[in-house]
Design a protein around this motif. Sequence first.
Motif, PDB file in Angstrom:
ATOM      1  N   GLU A   1       0.950  -1.319  -0.108  1.00 31.48           N
ATOM      2  CA  GLU A   1      -0.137   0.048  -0.075  1.00 31.48           C
ATOM      3  C   GLU A   1       0.818   1.287   0.026  1.00 31.48           C
ATOM      4  OE1 GLU A   1      -3.456   2.200  -0.119  1.00 31.48           O
ATOM      5  OE2 GLU A   1      -3.167   0.335  -0.463  1.00 31.48           O
ATOM      6  N   GLY A   2       0.621   2.249  -1.094  1.00 32.23           N
ATOM      7  CA  GLY A   2       1.108   3.462  -0.958  1.00 32.23           C
ATOM      8  C   GLY A   2       2.602   3.335  -1.688  1.00 32.23           C
ATOM      9  N   ARG A   3       3.146   2.168  -1.995  1.00 30.60           N
ATOM     10  CA  ARG A   3       4.461   1.987  -2.445  1.00 30.60           C
ATOM     11  C   ARG A   3       4.700   2.499  -3.885  1.00 30.60           C
ATOM     12  NH1 ARG A   3       7.287  -3.420  -1.321  1.00 30.60           N
ATOM     13  NH2 ARG A   3       8.838  -2.156  -2.259  1.00 30.60           N
ATOM     14  N   ARG A   4       5.735   2.960  -4.070  1.00 28.27           N
ATOM     15  CA  ARG A   4       5.757   3.713  -5.615  1.00 28.27           C
ATOM     16  C   ARG A   4       6.341   2.753  -6.507  1.00 28.27           C
ATOM     17  NH1 ARG A   4       4.332   8.743  -6.608  1.00 28.27           N
ATOM     18  NH2 ARG A   4       3.965   9.911  -4.785  1.00 28.27           N
ATOM     19  N   GLY A   5       6.465   2.685  -7.979  1.00 29.00           N
ATOM     20  CA  GLY A   5       7.094   1.885  -8.931  1.00 29.00           C
ATOM     21  C   GLY A   5       8.502   2.452  -9.162  1.00 29.00           C
ATOM     22  N   ILE A   6       9.277   1.608  -9.947  1.00 30.85           N
ATOM     23  CA  ILE A   6      10.651   2.089 -10.185  1.00 30.85           C
ATOM     24  C   ILE A   6      10.851   3.512 -10.878  1.00 30.85           C
ATOM     25  CG2 ILE A   6      10.693   1.182 -12.523  1.00 30.85           C
ATOM     26  CD1 ILE A   6      13.570   0.185 -11.883  1.00 30.85           C
ATOM     27  N   CYS A   7       9.791   4.100 -11.466  1.00 28.51           N
ATOM     28  CA  CYS A   7       9.536   5.065 -11.979  1.00 28.51           C
ATOM     29  C   CYS A   7       9.556   6.284 -11.034  1.00 28.51           C
ATOM     30  CB  CYS A   7       8.370   5.532 -13.055  1.00 28.51           C
ATOM     31  SG  CYS A   7       6.850   5.250 -12.301  1.00 28.51           S
ATOM     32  N   GLN A   8       9.044   5.648  -9.658  1.00 27.22           N
ATOM     33  CA  GLN A   8       8.787   6.845  -8.639  1.00 27.22           C
ATOM     34  C   GLN A   8       7.461   7.679  -8.977  1.00 27.22           C
ATOM     35  OE1 GLN A   8      10.565   6.540  -5.547  1.00 27.22           O
ATOM     36  NE2 GLN A   8      10.842   4.653  -6.769  1.00 27.22           N
ATOM     37  N   VAL A   9       6.781   7.377  -9.807  1.00 21.59           N
ATOM     38  CA  VAL A   9       5.518   8.169 -10.272  1.00 21.59           C
ATOM     39  C   VAL A   9       4.368   7.396  -9.863  1.00 21.59           C
ATOM     40  CG1 VAL A   9       4.253   9.447 -11.865  1.00 21.59           C
ATOM     41  CG2 VAL A   9       6.544   9.736 -11.942  1.00 21.59           C
ATOM     42  N   ARG A  10       3.940   6.332 -10.506  1.00 23.43           N
ATOM     43  CA  ARG A  10       3.032   5.511 -10.266  1.00 23.43           C
ATOM     44  C   ARG A  10       3.148   4.627  -8.882  1.00 23.43           C
ATOM     45  NH1 ARG A  10       5.318   4.888 -14.555  1.00 23.43           N
ATOM     46  NH2 ARG A  10       4.716   4.631 -16.725  1.00 23.43           N
ATOM     47  N   PHE A  11       2.085   4.525  -8.192  1.00 26.19           N
ATOM     48  CA  PHE A  11       1.810   4.033  -6.901  1.00 26.19           C
ATOM     49  C   PHE A  11       0.633   3.258  -6.639  1.00 26.19           C
ATOM     50  CE2 PHE A  11      -0.286   8.148  -6.900  1.00 26.19           C
ATOM     51  CZ  PHE A  11      -1.552   7.946  -6.260  1.00 26.19           C
ATOM     52  N   ASN A  12       0.646   2.240  -5.550  1.00 27.51           N
ATOM     53  CA  ASN A  12      -0.255   1.541  -5.257  1.00 27.51           C
ATOM     54  C   ASN A  12      -1.024   1.864  -4.169  1.00 27.51           C
ATOM     55  OD1 ASN A  12      -1.847  -0.678  -4.044  1.00 27.51           O
ATOM     56  ND2 ASN A  12      -0.285  -2.280  -4.130  1.00 27.51           N
ATOM     57  N   ARG A  13      -2.553   1.852  -4.313  1.00 25.71           N
ATOM     58  CA  ARG A  13      -3.442   2.247  -3.620  1.00 25.71           C
ATOM     59  C   ARG A  13      -4.489   1.182  -3.345  1.00 25.71           C
ATOM     60  NH1 ARG A  13      -6.137   7.673  -4.647  1.00 25.71           N
ATOM     61  NH2 ARG A  13      -4.179   8.598  -3.621  1.00 25.71           N
ATOM     62  N   LYS A  14      -4.886   0.471  -2.577  1.00 22.52           N
ATOM     63  CA  LYS A  14      -5.806  -0.621  -2.423  1.00 22.52           C
ATOM     64  C   LYS A  14      -5.606  -1.795  -3.642  1.00 22.52           C
ATOM     65  CE  LYS A  14      -9.043   2.636   0.094  1.00 22.52           C
ATOM     66  NZ  LYS A  14     -10.154   3.129   0.103  1.00 22.52           N
ATOM     67  N   GLY A  15      -4.602  -1.845  -3.818  1.00 17.76           N
ATOM     68  CA  GLY A  15      -4.007  -2.972  -4.835  1.00 17.76           C
ATOM     69  C   GLY A  15      -4.316  -2.606  -6.169  1.00 17.76           C
ATOM     70  N   SER A  16      -4.298  -1.258  -6.240  1.00 14.30           N
ATOM     71  CA  SER A  16      -4.825  -0.780  -7.750  1.00 14.30           C
ATOM     72  C   SER A  16      -3.552   0.329  -8.221  1.00 14.30           C
ATOM     73  CB  SER A  16      -5.986  -0.048  -7.933  1.00 14.30           C
ATOM     74  OG  SER A  16      -6.113   0.510  -9.261  1.00 14.30           O
ATOM     75  N   LEU A  17      -3.221   0.115  -9.188  1.00 12.91           N
ATOM     76  CA  LEU A  17      -1.837   1.149  -9.799  1.00 12.91           C
ATOM     77  C   LEU A  17      -2.603   2.500 -10.156  1.00 12.91           C
ATOM     78  CD1 LEU A  17       1.107   1.176 -10.380  1.00 12.91           C
ATOM     79  CD2 LEU A  17       0.350   0.439 -12.718  1.00 12.91           C
ATOM     80  N   ARG A  18      -2.030   3.369  -9.519  1.00 17.10           N
ATOM     81  CA  ARG A  18      -2.620   4.860  -9.747  1.00 17.10           C
ATOM     82  C   ARG A  18      -1.529   5.566 -10.163  1.00 17.10           C
ATOM     83  NH1 ARG A  18      -8.343   4.936  -8.546  1.00 17.10           N
ATOM     84  NH2 ARG A  18      -7.790   6.910  -8.162  1.00 17.10           N
ATOM     85  N   VAL A  19      -1.945   6.870 -10.758  1.00 14.81           N
ATOM     86  CA  VAL A  19      -1.021   7.960 -11.090  1.00 14.81           C
ATOM     87  C   VAL A  19      -1.561   9.116 -10.579  1.00 14.81           C
ATOM     88  CG1 VAL A  19      -0.130   6.592 -13.409  1.00 14.81           C
ATOM     89  CG2 VAL A  19      -2.068   8.379 -13.380  1.00 14.81           C
ATOM     90  N   PRO A  20      -0.351  10.155 -10.349  1.00 12.08           N
ATOM     91  CA  PRO A  20      -0.921  11.440  -9.899  1.00 12.08           C
ATOM     92  C   PRO A  20      -1.740  12.178 -11.264  1.00 12.08           C
ATOM     93  CG  PRO A  20       1.436  11.361 -10.086  1.00 12.08           C
ATOM     94  CD  PRO A  20       0.970  10.008 -10.317  1.00 12.08           C
TER      95      PRO A  20
END
Length: 168
Positions: A1-20
């Motif tokens: 939860e809340g961790r970012r991908g290698i790009c440091q932009v996309r992140f995990n919210r409740k099991g879903s990949l999200r983008v700002p």
Amino acid sequence: EGRRGICQVRFNRKGSLRVPWGYVAGLNADPVEKKPFYHVLPGSIALTFGMLGCDFHCGYCQNWLTSQALRDEAAGVRPSDVTADGLVHPAIRTHAPFELIVANILAGPLTYLAPSLSAALAPGGVTVLSGLLRNQENLVLSFYRSQGLVFLRALRDGPWSALVLKRP
């Protein structure tokens, strides 16, 4: 939860990949001849923008500072929060409507921006929407078709897709 991908932009919210959304790393209205796609619509003004971050780490990247600012200290820059007027800012608005708009961001922000990007496109103008996955094409197309844009073609590379649309 809340961790970012290698790009440091996309992140995990409740099991879903999200983008700002609600920001861009760079927004420019320049003669198309200054761009790597200078051969497209020569003599036109191109509105281009993109987001921070990238999964790759290419030494030859022309956007290395913005693509690596979040994940590599060697980039030498750190982003700072600012607010901007976006497409209504006088520096951008004075060049509109645009004959060419290139947006290299993700599907979520592309759908949110559909009304304002479409309004900034001149009659007969072309927009290239990239940074999305093939399975997101129909979603993004639906937003831009609802604004009166016509689908011309999809450019695909592996799982990635770029959509080319035109204002009649």
